[in-house]
Design an enzyme around this catalytic site. Sequence first.
Site, short mmCIF file in Angstrom:
data_model
loop_
_atom_site.label_atom_id
_atom_site.label_comp_id
_atom_site.label_asym_id
_atom_site.label_seq_id
_atom_site.Cartn_x
_atom_site.Cartn_y
_atom_site.Cartn_z
CG ASP A 13 -1.92 -1.11 1.24
OD1 ASP A 13 -2.12 -1.72 0.17
OD2 ASP A 13 -2.50 -1.37 2.31
CB THR A 211 -18.11 -8.31 10.33
OG1 THR A 211 -18.02 -8.03 8.92
CG2 THR A 211 -17.10 -9.39 10.68
CB THR A 240 -7.15 0.49 7.38
OG1 THR A 240 -7.54 1.79 6.96
CG2 THR A 240 -6.65 -0.29 6.19
CG ASP A 244 -8.15 -7.87 5.83
OD1 ASP A 244 -9.07 -8.51 5.28
OD2 ASP A 244 -7.51 -6.97 5.26
#
Length: 296
Positions: A13, A211, A240, A244
């Site tokens: 990123d 979620t 962010t 995950d």
Amino acid sequence: MARVVVVGSINMDMVVRTAAFPRPGETLFGKGFSTHPGGKGANQAVAAARLGAEVTMIGCVGDDAFGAQMKATLARDGVDTRWVSTGRGSTGIASITVSDSDNAIVIVPGANHELMPADVDRAQEAIRHADVVLAQLEVPLGTVLHAAKVARHFGKPFFLNPAPAVALTDELIDLTTLHTPNEHELATALQTGSADWRSTLASMPGRIAMTHGKEGAYYTNGAGELQHQPGFSVDAVDTTGAGDTFNGALAAFWHLGVAEAVWRANAAGALSVTRAGAQGGMPTLAELEQFLEAAS
């Protein structure tokens, strides 16, 4: 120690911070630049490894500096990278421009789209010894489907985080032990249209853990009865990578039972938003235990 195999993406990123977004043809001075390891696959692998799982990554990077850097970063967190191959293209990147609270993102998949079923076959021994196989959708769908078939062949649970969301085939839906979408991904991946998400969860008992942001997570038991794990109250700095973290934690703790795994995954996701960066915010097992003790 759970053994988790992650089949997925590996990105670098690249973040630029500006006072305003440039218009077409315009050049602006930026406020800052930083690089962060990312990619949903790599993020979930790191999350599981930091929480004590023995993690093997199946992915593909480019023959460039980013590729070498990403493999080294995964290895530092204890992720086994022997099955991370090197493709002909560049390592996958996300170019992220941030202005105030808004962002604009361009993703170049690069070597992630070179991950083929043959790469999964070469890592069959790792899957044979896994407790959970975890995948997402930033690599070719055919490769994800093949991973699900190999997991089924060896009798291993196959978890699919359907992000970025696309409509899944009936075959992939059936091969998936546990789907882990958010509410919007659920509608797209399972093509439920306007159906209420509660009815979708009830129609697939024990096969969806959804979620729902600050509300936490919802899932059903084997009888199709809706279960709710409330969210944890934290001061969010950067959301962010929260999803995950949830997925990596869910795989790492699955052997403890669904209720315990979802509880711990929910807490890990909440804890991850208290620090900046996707992987930068992911907690260690000791940090998670301390957090849960304080919250109880």
